[in-house]
Design an enzyme around this catalytic site. Structure first.
Site, PDB file in Angstrom:
ATOM      1  N   CYS A  55      13.687  70.240 -78.954  1.00 55.10           N
ATOM      2  CA  CYS A  55      13.916  71.678 -78.847  1.00 55.10           C
ATOM      3  C   CYS A  55      12.780  72.368 -78.094  1.00 55.10           C
ATOM      4  CB  CYS A  55      14.045  72.260 -80.253  1.00 55.10           C
ATOM      5  SG  CYS A  55      14.009  74.066 -80.308  1.00 55.10           S
ATOM      6  N   TYR A 186      20.484  78.764 -70.907  1.00 56.57           N
ATOM      7  CA  TYR A 186      21.556  78.691 -71.902  1.00 56.57           C
ATOM      8  C   TYR A 186      22.709  79.623 -71.539  1.00 56.57           C
ATOM      9  CZ  TYR A 186      18.518  75.989 -74.975  1.00 56.57           C
ATOM     10  OH  TYR A 186      17.724  75.002 -75.505  1.00 56.57           O
TER      11      TYR A 186
END
Length: 348
Positions: A55, A186
């Site tokens: 992440c 994203y």
């Protein structure tokens, strides 16, 4: 179009009716502070930082903890690179349980404090060891507090990643980087319409072009040393060619085709605390296995070739001192080192 959900390491989000990805930024905003004003004072050994190396938002916290030398006072729990709809899991640990918290899923720490916690179970998270309860998952504030509230426990020679006289400029840079780059990839990758995708794509590369112009004249984003701003940009750049270029369709150029940013990235990657927290195998496994709506087969690509990550960058010619008046951190603790076969590989 009905809204649909998407899960990322640092948050959950959804695709709105216009096709744009919206990140849920409602975090647990409790803070661990020197004066304990939220009920959680800074204390050695009291908390555990839970991350996933996959992440980018958690990677920031790992880097800052390393640079500041907080390993002796703030332990590290590492989740595996994949998760299901319920939670990140401790599948890397013996028996599938975190050896300090004794839990199989990070979800257990969230529910220990908030039994009906309604939002995504995200990393990074700071968990109180004695109670097993999550304290905060506010990733942007976590790293700032490590720099400021935990100052009494910084190693000798720790850099000042958040110098007071530069904070306004750091925040201004961070705002644009978050909106268009960190979150922009994203927004491109999870876009539900062509128009939403193209808007995110255009904003991403316009911002990368502006950052290239800025970094053509100076070694670091703000001032002449590494700051919080560099940490935040680095973790997106580290994932760019392996994931965002193809998986998220951010394909105007690869990072290796953007000369200034490519040299800037190599400069940071080769700096202790950055490259030694980068687990490329976990990164690829997370995105390509978890995001089945984007990659239904779950096939993980073998590339990219990372031999060039160690090539000379010549950024020192711009001046600057990575750690200011401080020193580099020592090597990672053996138990926290990225496995050699997971790290970006040099040529034989």
């Amino acid at each position: 179009m009905e809204s649909s959900s998407a899960t990322t390491g640092g948050s959950t989000g959804y695709v709105n009716p216009q096709g744009s990805f919206e990140r849920d930024q409602r975090y647990i905003t409790t803070r661990i502070t020197a004066d304990g004003r939220d009920g959680y004072p800074v204390e050695p050994g009291r908390y555990r930082l839970v991350v996933s190396r996959a992440c980018p938002w958690a990677n920031r916290a790992s880097i800052v903890r390393r640079l500041l030398g907080l390993e002796p006072v703030l332990s590290l729990g590492v989740c595996g690179p994949t998760h299901d709809e319920r939670s990140w899991t401790f599948d890397l640990d013996p028996g599938g349980r975190d050896p300090v918290l004794g839990i199989e899923r990070l979800q257990e720490a969230y529910f220990a404090r908030f039994p009906d916690y309604p939002r995504g179970i995200t990393v990074p998270a700071l968990v109180e060891v004695a109670t097993g309860q999550v304290v905060t998952n506010d990733f942007a504030q976590i790293t700032l507090d490590l720099s400021t509230e935990w100052r009494a426990h910084h190693r000798a020679g720790a850099p000042d990643l958040y110098p007071e006289h530069l904070r306004d400029e750091i925040h201004a840079v961070n705002d644009g980087v978050f909106r268009d780059v960190n979150n922009g990839v994203y927004r491109a990758g999870f876009a539900g319409t062509q128009g939403a995708y193209e808007r995110a794509y255009d904003r991403l590369f316009a911002r990368l072009d502006a950052l290239s112009e800025r970094l053509e004249r100076q070694r670091y984003l703000v001032g002449d040393t590494i700051t919080e701003a560099d940490v935040r940009l680095f973790t997106t750049l580290a994932r760019f060619d392996a994931v965002y270029h193809g998986h998220f369709k951010c394909n105007r150029h690869k990072l290796t085709e953007m000369p200034v940013l490519w040299a800037y990235f190599r400069d940071l990657f080769q700096t202790p605390g950055f490259g030694d927290t980068t687990d490329l195998e976990h990164i690829k496994a997370h995105y390509y296995v978890v995001h089945r709506d984007i990659n239904p087969t779950g096939v993980v690509p073998k590339g990219p070739d990372t031999a060039g990550w160690w090539a000379p960058h010549h950024r020192e010619e711009l001046g600057g001192r990575p750690f200011g008046d401080g020193t580099p951190p020592g090597p990672p603790l053996p138990a926290e080192a990225v496995p050699a076969d997971h790290a970006p590989q040099r040529s034989a």
